[in-house]
Design a protein around this motif. Structure first.
Motif, short mmCIF file in Angstrom:
data_model
loop_
_atom_site.label_atom_id
_atom_site.label_comp_id
_atom_site.label_asym_id
_atom_site.label_seq_id
_atom_site.Cartn_x
_atom_site.Cartn_y
_atom_site.Cartn_z
N SER A 21 54.85 -16.63 23.76
CA SER A 21 55.27 -15.31 24.25
C SER A 21 55.58 -14.39 23.07
CB SER A 21 56.53 -15.52 25.10
OG SER A 21 57.05 -14.29 25.51
N SER A 22 54.94 -13.22 23.06
CA SER A 22 55.19 -12.25 21.99
C SER A 22 54.50 -10.94 22.35
CB SER A 22 54.65 -12.76 20.64
OG SER A 22 53.26 -12.54 20.57
N GLY A 23 54.58 -9.98 21.46
CA GLY A 23 53.87 -8.72 21.69
C GLY A 23 52.35 -8.89 21.70
N LYS A 45 54.41 -12.08 27.32
CA LYS A 45 55.63 -11.44 26.78
C LYS A 45 56.70 -11.49 27.88
CE LYS A 45 57.83 -8.39 24.04
NZ LYS A 45 58.72 -9.25 23.27
N GLU A 132 57.95 -19.68 32.43
CA GLU A 132 58.82 -20.15 31.33
C GLU A 132 60.07 -19.27 31.31
OE1 GLU A 132 57.07 -21.42 27.42
OE2 GLU A 132 58.25 -19.74 26.65
N ASN A 134 63.14 -18.01 29.17
CA ASN A 134 63.56 -17.90 27.78
C ASN A 134 65.06 -17.64 27.80
OD1 ASN A 134 63.79 -17.29 25.07
ND2 ASN A 134 62.93 -15.23 25.30
N PHE A 197 61.67 -24.81 19.58
CA PHE A 197 62.77 -23.96 19.99
C PHE A 197 62.33 -22.51 19.91
CE2 PHE A 197 64.84 -27.61 17.91
CZ PHE A 197 65.70 -28.01 18.92
N ASN A 198 63.11 -21.63 20.52
CA ASN A 198 62.90 -20.21 20.26
C ASN A 198 63.45 -19.89 18.88
OD1 ASN A 198 62.15 -17.61 20.61
ND2 ASN A 198 63.35 -17.26 22.46
N ARG A 199 63.11 -18.74 18.39
CA ARG A 199 63.53 -18.34 17.04
C ARG A 199 63.96 -16.89 17.14
NH1 ARG A 199 61.40 -15.57 12.93
NH2 ARG A 199 62.02 -16.27 10.85
N VAL A 217 61.47 -11.44 10.71
CA VAL A 217 60.91 -11.31 12.06
C VAL A 217 59.88 -12.42 12.32
CG1 VAL A 217 59.57 -9.81 13.58
CG2 VAL A 217 61.32 -8.83 12.08
N SER A 245 57.82 -25.24 19.20
CA SER A 245 57.65 -23.85 18.80
C SER A 245 58.55 -23.58 17.60
CB SER A 245 58.05 -22.92 19.96
OG SER A 245 58.16 -21.59 19.53
N THR A 246 58.08 -22.80 16.70
CA THR A 246 58.70 -22.33 15.44
C THR A 246 58.09 -23.00 14.22
OG1 THR A 246 60.83 -21.56 16.35
CG2 THR A 246 60.83 -22.15 14.03
N ILE A 248 55.00 -23.34 13.29
CA ILE A 248 53.69 -24.02 13.34
C ILE A 248 52.64 -22.99 12.96
CG2 ILE A 248 52.06 -25.28 14.81
CD1 ILE A 248 54.88 -25.74 16.50
N GLN A 266 53.34 -24.12 20.61
CA GLN A 266 53.29 -22.68 20.89
C GLN A 266 53.37 -21.93 19.56
OE1 GLN A 266 55.96 -21.22 23.85
NE2 GLN A 266 55.30 -22.69 25.40
N VAL A 267 52.49 -20.96 19.40
CA VAL A 267 52.35 -20.29 18.11
C VAL A 267 52.47 -18.78 18.27
CG1 VAL A 267 50.81 -20.01 16.12
CG2 VAL A 267 50.76 -22.12 17.43
N ALA A 268 53.27 -18.14 17.44
CA ALA A 268 53.36 -16.67 17.47
C ALA A 268 53.17 -16.09 16.07
CB ALA A 268 54.69 -16.22 18.07
C1 LIG Z 1 57.36 -10.18 17.49
C2 LIG Z 1 57.79 -11.36 18.35
C3 LIG Z 1 58.06 -11.14 19.70
C4 LIG Z 1 58.50 -12.21 20.48
N1 LIG Z 1 58.76 -12.00 21.82
C5 LIG Z 1 59.15 -13.05 22.59
C6 LIG Z 1 59.39 -12.88 23.99
O1 LIG Z 1 59.24 -11.80 24.57
N2 LIG Z 1 59.78 -13.97 24.70
C7 LIG Z 1 59.93 -15.20 24.14
O2 LIG Z 1 60.26 -16.17 24.85
N3 LIG Z 1 59.71 -15.39 22.82
C8 LIG Z 1 59.33 -14.35 22.06
N4 LIG Z 1 59.09 -14.55 20.72
C9 LIG Z 1 59.32 -15.89 20.14
C10 LIG Z 1 58.01 -16.69 20.05
O3 LIG Z 1 57.47 -16.94 21.32
C11 LIG Z 1 58.24 -18.04 19.33
O4 LIG Z 1 59.03 -18.89 20.15
C12 LIG Z 1 58.95 -17.88 17.99
O5 LIG Z 1 58.47 -16.76 17.29
C13 LIG Z 1 58.75 -19.12 17.13
O6 LIG Z 1 57.39 -19.42 16.92
P1 LIG Z 1 56.60 -18.97 15.57
O7 LIG Z 1 57.25 -19.63 14.43
O8 LIG Z 1 55.20 -19.43 15.82
O9 LIG Z 1 56.70 -17.48 15.49
C14 LIG Z 1 58.64 -13.50 19.91
C15 LIG Z 1 58.31 -13.69 18.56
C16 LIG Z 1 57.90 -12.65 17.79
C17 LIG Z 1 57.57 -12.91 16.34
#
Ligand SMILES: Cc1cc2nc3c(=O)[nH]c(=O)nc-3n(C[C@H](O)[C@H](O)[C@H](O)COP(=O)(O)O)c2cc1C
Length: 332
Positions: A21-23, A45, A132, A134, A197-199, A217, A245-246, A248, A266-268
């Motif tokens: 989940s992200s932008g 998102k 999901e 959050n 985990f979330n971050r 960020v 998650s986080t 990866i 899960q990758v963002a």
């Molecule tokens: C810009 C941005 C927006 C995010 N928006 C959401 C969101 O709306 N909901 C959510 O559950 N996680 C959100 N996340 C968290 C990611 O889904 C992910 O759990 C977190 O970034 C850790 O993974 P990563 O290390 O691959 O970024 C967002 C992350 C980023 C970087």
């Protein structure tokens, strides 16, 4: 060519790499592009509990005035052109289900079980394959005890499960006094998946402008160790699927999580840095490693290095520097 299929929360995924989940997961085009690049699923998102409450309150007022409001079917979402963000969210889900075949996992950011869980059914009716939640309850709320804070998870899960029968997952942070037992209880609470985990943004201070600012960020690959520790410790004890998650950022990172026992990753941040096509690169790296090791599917090595199966479980539990770094001339 290795078989990268996996089952996560009862869903059949063509690959174990999920767009978190992200932008980057906020439109039908995004979902279609992720599918083209091999993502196993997309988590949309998040929408916010507060938005949902406002939406439902507004609709209740309209109902009192005898106006038609609640959309009941997917057809209705198709026909109902509205600027309302939540109506658009439902419309995006139903549209995505027509244009893409990978699972679409909706996401709600929530902190309470009050007044909003009935909305989960609208998400299900719009065609989402899973939901999901959050949930982040900041431990700086001085009015709540640890138990009160953690009870919120179970209250929310119970409330949401009354309204849906699609798979439900929960994404949490690692802030807990009691993380192992909490994770274990959550995985037996009726959810189908737990994301560790979330971050979050971190605070920083700009010493020139004398201002507090948000920083970090995007994650760094070194941050993978926190979910790795807890996937490794919990994967044999969990009552539902675990996703990591986080941190990866590449195929190697994903492989580590599978070896620790994750069903999916899960990758963002890596997608923000490298573009959506990075999923394809990650899948190629996973495939090449599996070919090299002689594995034909993920289950052949999944969990092989969890705490119960590795010869060195202490690596997951060890916290303190002792003799290893105690030498006077050591560089660290
Ligand atoms: C810009 C941005 C927006 C995010 N928006 C959401 C969101 O709306 N909901 C959510 O559950 N996680 C959100 N996340 C968290 C990611 O889904 C992910 O759990 C977190 O970034 C850790 O993974 P990563 O290390 O691959 O970024 C967002 C992350 C980023 C970087």
């Amino acid at each position: 060519m290795a078989d990268l299929k996996t089952k996560y929360m009862g869903l059949d995924l063509a690959s174990p790499v999920i767009a978190a989940s992200s932008g980057l997961t906020n439109s039908v085009d995004d979902i279609v592009e992720f599918e083209k690049n091999g993502a196993g699923a997309v988590v949309l998102k998040s929408i916010f509990e507060e938005e949902i409450r406002l939406y439902l309150e507004r609709d209740q007022k309209a109902m009192a005035r005898n106006e038609f409001i609640y959309p009941e079917t997917i057809d209705f979402y198709d026909d109902f052109a509205s600027d309302d963000a939540l109506t658009q969210y439902l419309g995006m889900i139903s549209e995505a289900k027509k244009k893409a075949s990978i699972p679409v996992i909706a996401s709600i950011n929530c902190v309470s079980s009050e007044k909003w869980p009935s909305y989960a059914q609208y998400i299900q009716d719009a065609g989402a394959d899973a939901l999901e939640l959050n949930m982040f309850i900041m431990p700086s709320d001085f009015d709540k005890t640890c138990d009160e804070r953690e009870k919120m998870f179970f209250d929310v899960i119970e409330a949401v499960l009354k309204h849906i029968n699609i798979p439900l997952s929960l994404k949490i942070s690692y802030y807990s006094n009691n993380l192992g037992p909490l994770i274990q209880q959550l995985t037996h609470s009726g959810i189908d998946g737990l994301v560790l985990f979330n971050r979050f943004y971190s605070p920083d201070i700009d010493i020139d402008k004398l201002k507090t600012v948000s920083s970090n960020v995007l994650s760094q690959p070194s941050e993978i160790t926190m979910p790795l520790r807890w996937i490794g410790i919990m994967s044999d004890r969990a009552g539902c699927d675990l996703a990591a998650s986080t941190g990866i950022h590449d195929g190697a990172g994903a492989i580590k999580q599978f070896l620790a026992g994750a069903k999916a990753v899960q990758v963002a941040s890596a997608l923000y840095k490298n573009g959506k096509g990075h999923i394809r690169t990650m899948l190629r790296e996973i495939n090449d490693w599996m070919d090299q090791k002689g594995y034909s599917n993920l289950d052949e090595f999944r969990g092989m290095l969890s705490t119960k199966r590795t010869e060195n479980a202490a690596a997951y539990y060890r916290m303190q520097f002792m003799k290893h770094f105690a030498g006077k001339n050591h560089a660290v």
